[in-house]
Scaffold this motif. Structure first.
Motif, mmCIF file in Angstrom:
data_model
loop_
_atom_site.group_PDB
_atom_site.id
_atom_site.type_symbol
_atom_site.label_atom_id
_atom_site.label_comp_id
_atom_site.label_asym_id
_atom_site.label_seq_id
_atom_site.Cartn_x
_atom_site.Cartn_y
_atom_site.Cartn_z
ATOM 1 N N ALA A 9 -2.235 7.837 12.368
ATOM 2 C CA ALA A 9 -1.605 6.429 12.259
ATOM 3 C C ALA A 9 -2.073 5.644 13.041
ATOM 4 O O ALA A 9 -2.464 4.389 12.858
ATOM 5 C CB ALA A 9 -0.198 6.736 12.559
ATOM 6 N N GLU A 10 -2.506 6.099 14.443
ATOM 7 C CA GLU A 10 -3.114 4.984 15.482
ATOM 8 C C GLU A 10 -4.241 4.376 14.885
ATOM 9 O O GLU A 10 -4.607 3.294 15.111
ATOM 10 C CB GLU A 10 -3.029 5.620 16.958
ATOM 11 C CG GLU A 10 -3.518 4.482 17.912
ATOM 12 C CD GLU A 10 -3.003 5.115 19.152
ATOM 13 O OE1 GLU A 10 -4.058 5.005 20.030
ATOM 14 O OE2 GLU A 10 -1.911 5.890 19.304
ATOM 15 N N LEU A 11 -5.169 5.500 14.306
ATOM 16 C CA LEU A 11 -6.419 4.863 14.046
ATOM 17 C C LEU A 11 -6.371 3.826 12.974
ATOM 18 O O LEU A 11 -7.023 2.818 12.972
ATOM 19 C CB LEU A 11 -7.188 6.287 13.203
ATOM 20 C CG LEU A 11 -8.483 5.855 12.707
ATOM 21 C CD1 LEU A 11 -9.276 5.458 13.776
ATOM 22 C CD2 LEU A 11 -9.074 7.199 12.037
ATOM 23 N N TYR A 12 -5.577 3.967 11.717
ATOM 24 C CA TYR A 12 -5.299 3.057 10.833
ATOM 25 C C TYR A 12 -4.906 1.716 11.514
ATOM 26 O O TYR A 12 -5.106 0.595 10.780
ATOM 27 C CB TYR A 12 -4.523 3.599 9.621
ATOM 28 C CG TYR A 12 -5.067 4.737 8.951
ATOM 29 C CD1 TYR A 12 -6.497 5.318 8.899
ATOM 30 C CD2 TYR A 12 -4.381 5.535 8.022
ATOM 31 C CE1 TYR A 12 -6.877 6.161 8.128
ATOM 32 C CE2 TYR A 12 -4.974 6.580 7.271
ATOM 33 C CZ TYR A 12 -6.216 6.865 7.403
ATOM 34 O OH TYR A 12 -6.799 7.951 6.765
ATOM 35 N N ALA A 13 -3.833 1.829 12.035
ATOM 36 C CA ALA A 13 -2.928 0.605 12.769
ATOM 37 C C ALA A 13 -4.090 -0.273 13.576
ATOM 38 O O ALA A 13 -3.840 -1.550 13.658
ATOM 39 C CB ALA A 13 -1.897 1.139 13.538
ATOM 40 N N THR A 14 -4.921 0.644 14.371
ATOM 41 C CA THR A 14 -5.502 -0.183 15.532
ATOM 42 C C THR A 14 -6.973 -0.100 15.357
ATOM 43 O O THR A 14 -7.751 -0.928 15.777
ATOM 44 C CB THR A 14 -5.198 0.199 16.806
ATOM 45 O OG1 THR A 14 -5.571 1.632 16.937
ATOM 46 C CG2 THR A 14 -3.551 0.005 17.203
ATOM 47 N N GLY A 15 -7.719 0.676 14.582
ATOM 48 C CA GLY A 15 -9.071 0.740 14.642
ATOM 49 C C GLY A 15 -9.492 1.594 15.919
ATOM 50 O O GLY A 15 -10.907 1.421 15.949
#
Length: 390
Positions: free
Chosen positions: A127-133
């Motif tokens: 989720a953090e990867l998709y939200a922030t890159g």
């Protein structure tokens, strides 16, 4: 277009650099809320370079060559050392891991892509990867370890997927880190458990009662056995995520155009590629035209998220008069009538730049560490042979 976490400007990069506190980094770097630098997108894309980062920090703080932060800088250059010597071989297993490559799936399961595994540490990471890159390095290691050692997915499938979504993705650092976790660039698998997550992550990441809530001995046995842990099914209370698309071309709003040879005919050209997003050298010929490029063949192989395209596009637009996206043949035709073409060398772009002009002049990228001519099979071997090149 750039994300708020990583504003696309050199001013933002310098502000991030000014906030670095080496003692805080050394004390807390393993914690997900620790004082990590978050300089990696600016380093990966050449907004900052390691020598200036090191010199800036060393001018403000005592920073001996054995400092944890310098050690981390070393890993970045070591991975590029391996890439320089091994080339395309870094995209295959460098040596056997705990299991044969043939025992590993070549497709990343949908529940991992959807952040729907039922392991909070993994689902939060996705989720953090998709939200922030972006992901903290510890979270990247947990994610890779779960994918490879518990779900029995080949490291290359995971590495390609993660690279596509990272704003700071560097092919050498990313793929060789996955190999290190997988045990194909190191000599034992990297494993983690729920206790490790509880030590370094916020409470919502904690994963008691899940597949990772085991001893390291049990996890090591699982890593060496071909059976994958079961997928969670569809009964989880949390919703699945929609994976953002990965794009082989910039989105229309990025503003790239087809090459126009008329704009550079008879002129000296400085090429701004995506791994050298900084002001051109001061000693270029007068009236040099600045042209930013993205090459279609490269991005067909290595797709990017819209977030990364936005980050790069914003930086290129601040640096260049023209921004071109095209295949190598079209770019070569457009540059044929230029008086000269120069660019910064980088292994991501080198082969393509040489296709654009036979006489392209590649200026070397300044390095922090002295080059090691002999290939080194381990970071420790490389570390003992190099030095700060100041």
């Amino acid at each position: 277009m750039s994300t708020s976490l990583f504003p696309a400007s050199r001013e933002a990069a310098l502000a991030r650099l000014a906030a670095v506190r080496p003692a805080d980094y050394a004390r807390s770097r393993n914690a997900l809320d620790g004082a990590v630098t978050r300089l990696s997108p600016y380093l990966s894309h050449g907004v900052l370079i390691l020598p200036e980062v090191h010199d800036d920090i060393a001018a403000r703080f005592a920073l001996n060559p054995q400092h944890k932060l310098v050690y981390e800088f070393g890993w970045r250059e070591y991975f590029h050392h391996v890439w320089e010597h091994r080339g395309e071989a870094i995209f295959a297993s460098l040596h056997p891991g705990p299991l044969p490559d043939a025992a590993c799936a070549r497709t990343l399961p949908q529940d991992i892509r959807a952040g729907h595994t039922g392991v909070p540490a993994i689902d939060r990471a996705v989720a953090e990867l998709y939200a922030t890159g972006y992901l903290h390095n510890h979270a990247r290691m947990w994610l890779a370890s779960y994918v490879v050692h518990l779900r029995k997915v080949h490291w290359r499938a995971g590495a390609d997927w993660l690279y596509g979504h990272l704003i700071d993705g560097d092919l050498a650092s990313n793929h060789l880190s996955w190999q290190w976790v997988a045990g194909t660039a190191s000599y034992k698998p990297y494993l983690f458990n729920a206790e490790n997550v509880a030590k370094y992550a916020p409470r919502e990441w904690h994963s008691p009662g899940t597949v990772v809530d085991r001893s390291y001995e049990a996890l090591d046995r699982m890593a060496r056995h071909a059976d994958a842990v079961a997928a969670p099914g569809t009964s989880l209370a949390i919703p699945a995520l929609d994976e953002p698309p990965l794009l082989a071309a910039p989105p229309p709003q990025a503003g790239y155009r087809a090459p126009d040879a008329r704009t550079i005919a008879g002129r000296d050209v400085w090429v701004v590629h995506p791994w050298a997003l900084r002001a051109p050298p001061a000693n270029l010929p007068a009236q040099t035209v600045i042209v930013a490029i993205a090459v279609a063949e490269w991005h067909a192989r290595w797709t990017w998220s819209a977030k990364r395209w936005g980050f790069v596009a914003d930086l290129q637009s601040s640096l260049a008069t023209h921004r071109w996206f095209a295949d190598a043949a079209s770019l070569r035709a457009a540059l044929a009538d230029a008086r000269s073409v120069q660019a910064i060398d980088d292994p991501h772009a080198r082969s393509l730049l040489r296709q654009l002009r036979d006489d392209v002049a590649l200026r070397p990228l300044p390095r922090l560490f002295a080059p090691v001519e002999r290939p080194c099979a381990s970071f420790s071997q490389w570390w003992h042979r190099t030095r700060i090149d100041a």
